[in-house]
Design an enzyme around this catalytic site. Structure first.
Site, PDB file in Angstrom:
ATOM      1  N   CYS A  80       0.872  -1.171  -0.012  1.00  9.28           N
ATOM      2  CA  CYS A  80      -0.054   0.252   0.211  1.00  9.28           C
ATOM      3  C   CYS A  80       0.723   1.217   0.059  1.00  9.28           C
ATOM      4  O   CYS A  80       1.684   1.506  -0.926  1.00  9.28           O
ATOM      5  CB  CYS A  80      -1.070   0.011   1.163  1.00  9.28           C
ATOM      6  SG  CYS A  80      -2.356   0.961   1.037  1.00  9.28           S
ATOM      7  N   HIS A 183      -4.151  -4.389  -0.551  1.00 10.48           N
ATOM      8  CA  HIS A 183      -3.653  -5.115   0.763  1.00 10.48           C
ATOM      9  C   HIS A 183      -3.740  -6.670   0.795  1.00 10.48           C
ATOM     10  O   HIS A 183      -4.888  -7.253   0.701  1.00 10.48           O
ATOM     11  CB  HIS A 183      -4.722  -4.561   1.831  1.00 10.48           C
ATOM     12  CG  HIS A 183      -4.367  -3.237   2.539  1.00 10.48           C
ATOM     13  ND1 HIS A 183      -3.392  -2.790   3.362  1.00 10.48           N
ATOM     14  CD2 HIS A 183      -4.885  -2.166   2.205  1.00 10.48           C
ATOM     15  CE1 HIS A 183      -3.758  -1.468   3.560  1.00 10.48           C
ATOM     16  NE2 HIS A 183      -4.249  -1.083   2.732  1.00 10.48           N
ATOM     17  N   GLU A 185      -3.196  -8.799   2.566  1.00  2.72           N
ATOM     18  CA  GLU A 185      -3.479  -9.440   3.898  1.00  2.72           C
ATOM     19  C   GLU A 185      -4.995  -9.420   4.077  1.00  2.72           C
ATOM     20  O   GLU A 185      -5.495 -10.128   4.885  1.00  2.72           O
ATOM     21  CB  GLU A 185      -2.879  -9.312   5.017  1.00  2.72           C
ATOM     22  CG  GLU A 185      -3.121  -7.790   5.675  1.00  2.72           C
ATOM     23  CD  GLU A 185      -2.671  -6.587   4.730  1.00  2.72           C
ATOM     24  OE1 GLU A 185      -3.052  -5.365   5.105  1.00  2.72           O
ATOM     25  OE2 GLU A 185      -1.878  -6.878   3.636  1.00  2.72           O
TER      26      GLU A 185
END
Length: 207
Positions: A80, A183, A185
């Site tokens: 990011c 992102h 994750e």
């Protein structure tokens, strides 16, 4: 040996570290140069404003440490804002110099028939099909949250884009340096698989 997550006060450290641990790797959240340079791989996260992040990195001398990592053989991943920091300049809230590891500029979405920030799930389009990040993975959807996007100067640094009123840089990479605008994750199975492919480059065996 661990995967070092650089702690400079502006990262989504918890969610990234938990994702790396779920993939079976040891994690070290640290701002200590020797620990970062000794790690098998390094992740530079980031949430917030570009200028504030660069100030934090510079005041802690971590900007020089990240540049050392990029100049060596350790795999480095910016996530990011962390990806944006890898580039030369940003126009977010003024003009700011970045780490200048990869040449290019961070610019604001111009707006128009799409909302700013770019928020939500969007499909990746692989540009460099041979990238090790994409091994065994089909194109799919990942989760974005950003108001600024990167314009790389070197065409081959662009590994994947997404379509948001224009082609938007989603993944970059050169040698052992990589960046993901989204992102991973928070991006379901594909995001975790992309992160896993990066971690495999570290040579760090899973627990």
């Amino acid at each position: 040996m661990a995967i070092a997550i650089v702690d400079y006060g502006m990262g989504n450290l918890h969610s990234v570290s938990k994702a790396v641990e779920r993939l079976g790797y040891e994690v070290l959240i640290t701002s200590v140069e020797s620990e970062i340079l000794a790690a098998e791989g390094v992740i530079l996260p980031g949430v917030g404003a570009f200028g504030d992040a660069m100030t934090q990195l510079q005041e802690s001398s971590l900007d020089a440490v990240v540049r050392k990592v990029a100049a060596g053989d350790q795999p480095l991943l910016g996530i990011c804002l962390g990806m944006q920091l890898l580039f030369s300049t940003s126009e977010e809230h003024g003009s700011h110099k970045g780490l200048d590891i990869l040449p290019g500029a961070v610019v604001r979405f111009a707006g128009g028939d799409y909302k700013v920030p770019h928020m939500g799930w969007n499909k990746l389009d692989y540009i460099e099909q041979g990238s090790p990040l994409f091994t065994g993975l089909a194109e799919g959807y990942v989760y974005f949250v950003h108001s600024y996007h990167v314009l790389p100067e070197v065409k081959t640094d662009l590994l994947a884009t997404t379509d948001y009123g224009q082609p938007v840089t989603a993944i970059v990479g050169r040698d052992s340096v990589f960046g993901m605008q989204f992102h991973p994750e928070k991006s379901g199975e594909l995001g975790m698989s992309l992160l896993h492919n990066f971690l495999k480059l570290t040579g760090n065996p899973v627990k």
